[in-house]
Design an enzyme around this catalytic site. Structure first.
Site, PDB file in Angstrom:
ATOM      1  N   HIS A 154      -1.891 -14.606   8.800  1.00 13.82           N
ATOM      2  CA  HIS A 154      -2.610 -14.137   7.782  1.00 13.82           C
ATOM      3  C   HIS A 154      -2.354 -13.719   6.443  1.00 13.82           C
ATOM      4  CE1 HIS A 154      -7.181 -13.223   6.867  1.00 13.82           C
ATOM      5  NE2 HIS A 154      -7.448 -12.770   8.073  1.00 13.82           N
ATOM      6  N   ALA A 155      -1.051 -13.400   6.407  1.00 12.20           N
ATOM      7  CA  ALA A 155      -0.116 -12.789   5.421  1.00 12.20           C
ATOM      8  C   ALA A 155      -0.489 -13.390   4.432  1.00 12.20           C
ATOM      9  CB  ALA A 155       1.407 -11.503   5.687  1.00 12.20           C
TER      10      ALA A 155
END
Length: 482
Positions: A154-155
């Protein structure tokens, strides 16, 4: 690709830093099922030539300096490190079967494939981090199930960014040279000269007052939920440490036509209103099944709902995502709102759940809660560091009952590497809540992946059916009321 040495390290965004913290680390899983067997070489060639392989985030290592600050460092991409091929079948428990064990066994391909792949991804969602010695993404090819599982940290970006870059590699099934159909740009209809005078001024003042009031109320609630106030415990509640418990995943399937039929029953209702009404009704049904007559009427269960902050809804054109000054730019561009649903015994009006959901969502739209949540996260990360931003986010999840998101996908059938896609589903790694729900629409269907802590919710198949039955009951009520 340019030499990695020609690029300087790039600091992570505040959102990216949040998603790499141990308690709030999140990996997005996208399950793509194809109609034909997977050609591994064609899949690798497609990935190698795709925007994904050229985007800086997908070609960078996560590194930390001596002070603990995280950055992206460009590196050469080795596709073979990221594309992982599994040729053996999975059983219904998500474990690989030795080739000799499949002899003489019969499989119900459709049902067994969905159950097996769902459980495989559910197992990945708990304590299966991505290796930091390569860029933070993988593609698992489950050839025996004609299925591909994208694992993307998700980063690197939010669901909109990640799905949009995937769609840039796809083509219409009806035209192999055309990109998938996205939602058309909104055009403002001319409404003539705006009304001036006292009535216009009073209307504008009323709208401003609503925004100010609802923002104040919801922002205060957001802060209190982050630190002090928690949902009352039910049989579906999670809590601190539950993100590490074993998971099970099932799919609830809806027809978009059914959802559209339901929303016509209430003026100006949206698909999101219908979804939240279905969730409210479905959770009430499931609680009746698990603990009959044990729940208080009106018991509140709070959801954390994701809100896209870009000006255009749904999937984005990749060219706009790549522009730094674009309103649709790449990254984690979403806020969250707290969405309360209430336990209500089944009655004679299935549409009451939709009416209540629409009222609440309309109030949320009249506030700046989503923008506040986005900005306060950035502010906490900048002023206090990742420790306290992570604490607020984690406590918010512990104090609520479920997380939900809804993403509009391709409007028509598409292909990937020349292979027609039969379904696309998304989910994330586990959270402290016992239930997370992520819905994605594709070619007339909407499939919601329901990930549960199986020691708390041992029968998620019944929960999925509660949601499906809730929509059908609302549809029948909507048709009857026309």
């Amino acid at each position: 690709m340019a030499n990695p040495g020609t690029f300087s390290d790039e600091p992570l965004s505040p959102g990216g830093r949040l998603f790499i913290q141990p308690k709030t680390e999140v990996i997005v899983h996208c399950i793509v099922r194809t109609r034909n067997p997977i050609d591994v070489d064609a899949a690798k060639a497609t990935v190698k030539s795709s925007f994904m392989a050229q985007h800086p985030r997908f070609c960078s290592l996560l590194v930390r300096d001596e002070n603990g600050f995280e950055s992206w460092r460009r590196t050469r991409l080795n596709i073979d490190q990221h594309v992982i091929v599994f040729n053996n079948r999975l059983d219904r428990s998500g474990k690989f079967i030795d080739g000799t064990e499949t002899q003489g066994r019969s499989f119900n391909e459709g049902d067994d494939d969905e159950v097996a792949v769902n459980q495989y991804v559910a197992d990945l969602s708990v304590s299966s981090p991505l290796s930091t010695d390569k860029p933070l993404w993988e593609l698992h090819l489950l050839t025996a199930h004609k299925c591909a599982v994208f694992r993307i940290h998700h980063a690197l970006g939010d669901g909109i960014s990640l799905m949009s870059i995937l769609m840039a590699s796809c083509r219409k099934a009806s035209d192999e040279n055309a990109l998938p159909m996205m939602l058309p740009e909104k055009t403002r209809e001319s409404k003539g000269e705006k009304r001036k005078g006292m009535f216009w001024f009073l209307g504008a003042l009323w709208e401003f007052s609503k925004i100010a009031w609802f923002t104040l109320v919801f922002v205060m609630e957001f802060i209190l939920r982050g630190f002090l106030v928690s949902d009352r415990k039910t049989v579906i509640s999670g809590g601190d440490g539950v993100e590490l418990w074993p998971r099970k995943m099932v799919t609830a399937t809806f027809l978009l036509e059914d959802m559209k039929e339901v929303k016509k029953a209430i003026p100006n209702a949206t698909i999101n209103d219908v979804l939240f009404g279905v969730v409210s009704s479905g959770l009430s049904r499931y609680l009746d099944h698990r603990s009959p007559n044990a729940m208080d009427e009106g018991r509140r269960m709070t959801g954390v709902a994701m809100v896209n902050l870009r000006s255009k809804p749904g999937l984005q054109e990749i060219s706009k995502l790549m522009k730094d000054n674009s309103e649709a730019r790449w990254g984690n561009r979403f806020g969250v709102i707290l969405l309360p649903v209430f336990y209500d015994k089944a009655g004679n009006d299935p549409l009451k759940y939709l009416k209540r959901a629409k009222t609440m969502v309309d109030r949320k739209k009249s506030s700046l809660e989503a923008y506040f949540s986005y900005r306060i996260g950035d502010l906490l990360m900048t002023l206090l560091g990742s420790k306290y931003a992570c604490l607020l986010n984690y406590r918010l999840l512990c104090n609520t009952t479920f997380t939900i998101s809804n993403l509009m996908g391709p409007l028509e059938e598409i292909t990937l590497a020349g292979n027609p896609i039969s379904s696309i589903k998304v989910t994330t790694s586990s959270l402290p809540q016992a239930i997370t729900m992520h819905m994605l629409s594709y070619a007339g269907r909407a499939e919601m992946q329901i990930l549960v802590a199986k020691d708390i919710i041992p029968d998620p198949e019944i929960l999925a059916k509660c949601f499906e039955d809730a929509l059908l009951e609302m549809k029948m009520a909507a048709i009857a009321g026309q």
